[in-house]
Scaffold this active site. Structure first.
Site, mmCIF file in Angstrom:
data_model
loop_
_atom_site.group_PDB
_atom_site.id
_atom_site.type_symbol
_atom_site.label_atom_id
_atom_site.label_comp_id
_atom_site.label_asym_id
_atom_site.label_seq_id
_atom_site.Cartn_x
_atom_site.Cartn_y
_atom_site.Cartn_z
ATOM 1 C CG HIS A 133 -0.384 0.271 2.514
ATOM 2 N ND1 HIS A 133 -0.064 -0.719 3.414
ATOM 3 C CD2 HIS A 133 -0.035 1.421 3.124
ATOM 4 C CE1 HIS A 133 0.432 -0.199 4.508
ATOM 5 N NE2 HIS A 133 0.463 1.104 4.353
ATOM 6 C CG ASP A 163 -0.082 -4.054 2.638
ATOM 7 O OD1 ASP A 163 0.019 -3.582 1.490
ATOM 8 O OD2 ASP A 163 -0.096 -3.352 3.662
ATOM 9 C CB SER A 236 3.469 1.287 6.051
ATOM 10 O OG SER A 236 2.224 1.240 6.671
#
Length: 395
Positions: A133, A163, A236
């Site tokens: 993402h 992801d 992230s």
């Protein structure tokens, strides 16, 4: 009679005096009794063996700077630039019309947008592991290295289901991170999250492993490490490391205050990340085996014919045309074994079938209405699934 009583009192006084004298000697000269017994050849009493104590955990270090120093050069900042297309709205100039009707669409317009994230160098050949993402739909990806160098990155491959994504940069003198042994992870272990939260560059937060094997989406073969180490937007793709600076997981999700939560973050385990990394480098995508059924825990009842601590899964649904349907597996069947693998629970079966290559044929064993059955199944490739996403929480 009086003579005997007087003699007894005399002996008692000397006994008390002797005990008091022995106490004083033992207090100021401990061990003198043992030495006297040894001098006169008398047996010496051995002290009782100490009760075996439970092993004590080593004291926590005063600083985790050494672990950070080993891991930090392997963590990079990622800046993913993309062009976003949005609807253009024209507002009415008249205040009354604007209040009544708001505005009306007049086409679309484009504007640049930049996503911030983190990544981990996993190879001296320039491979960087991050979250999908972070770089999804980006047309330009820049990587800021620990030493201040900036490198342009190209996308090697991505896996929306976990992801994860792999980037490639052309740079020398890279320091790949060391991988931890996932089997040694324990709830309560101290972990450090390293990344680029809110664009603040290299930042380290500390916490513990809150749980292992946390599943967030029913039916997904993936699980997560839950931690209370602070994970914020921009973390992230960054590293979750142990106190030796070894990679434990890739930070990916958080549950924030919007859900009345605090200290709940998630990382993709290092074993999962490593397996995805290998497949993405080799083929650019990830292929998983699929049986084609949904499962739940085995209901334990008096008439189930199963022990109280029953393992296995209960089939809740079978997809039409799937390997399970073609093999005759039915809802309510209890699956206990797949090939040589004893099934523990639904999460265990999902992970195991996903680890097998499509085309693998094996025997599935279980119970149907209390009677044993065995069928042959040939797995196919798992269909594309929606990636794990918490509305409040991709970091």
């Amino acid at each position: 009679m009086k003579h005997a009583a007087g003699l007894l009192a005399f002996v008692a006084r000397f006994a008390v005096l002797g005990l008091a004298l022995a106490f004083v000697i033992g207090l100021f000269w401990p061990g003198v009794g043992s030495r006297l017994r040894a001098h006169f050849g008398m047996p010496v009493a051995q002290p009782a063996a100490a009760t075996a104590a439970a092993p004590e955990a080593p004291p926590a270090p005063a600083s985790y700077a050494d672990a950070v120093a080993r891991a930090e050069p392997s963590v990079v900042n990622i800046y993913a630039n993309k062009v976003v297309t949005e609807q253009a709205v024209r507002m009415y100039s008249d205040p009354l019309m604007q209040r009544l009707f708001g505005g009306h669409l007049v086409g679309t317009y484009q504007h640049p947008e930049q996503s911030l994230g983190s990544g981990v160098i996993v190879s001296d050949k320039g491979y960087v592991l991050t979250n999908n993402h972070v770089i999804a739909n980006a047309n330009d990806i820049q990587v800021l290295l620990y030493d201040g160098r900036v490198a342009k990155a190209t996308l090697v491959g991505a896996d929306p289901e976990t992801d994860l994504a792999v980037l490639k940069i052309n740079a020398g003198n890279l320091q790949p991170i060391r991988m931890a042994d996932q089997k040694k992870l324990r709830v309560g272990d101290v972990v450090l999250a390293i990344g680029n939260p809110l664009g603040l560059n290299q930042t380290v937060t500390m916490g513990i492993i809150s749980t292992i094997g946390r599943q967030l989406v029913s039916g997904s073969p993936e699980d997560f490490i839950q931690t209370d180490a602070a994970i914020n937007l921009g973390n992230s793709g960054g590293a979750l490391v142990n106190t030796r600076g070894e990679l434990v997981g890739i930070n990916t999700l958080l549950i924030g205050k919007a859900a009345d939560a605090e200290g709940i973050g998630f990382a993709i385990p290092v074993n999962t990340a490593t397996e995805v990394l290998k497949q993405l480098i080799a083929t650019g995508h990830v292929v998983r085996g699929w049986l084609g059924a949904d499962y739940a825990f085995v209901p334990v009842a008096a008439d189930s014919g199963l022990p109280a601590a029953a393992r296995g899964v209960q089939v809740t649904d079978v997809y039409p045309g799937s390997p399970a349907a073609l093999a005759g597996i039915q809802p309510h069947d209890i699956l206990l074994r797949m090939g040589t693998h004893g099934i523990l629970d639904p999460a265990d079966l999902r992970r195991y079938e996903a680890s097998l290559k499509p085309g693998t044929t094996l025997e599935v064993s279980g119970l149907r209405n209390g009677s044993p059955f065995h069928v042959k199944v040939t797995l196919i490739a798992r269909p594309a699934q929606a990636s794990v996403s918490l509305q409040q929480g991709q970091s």
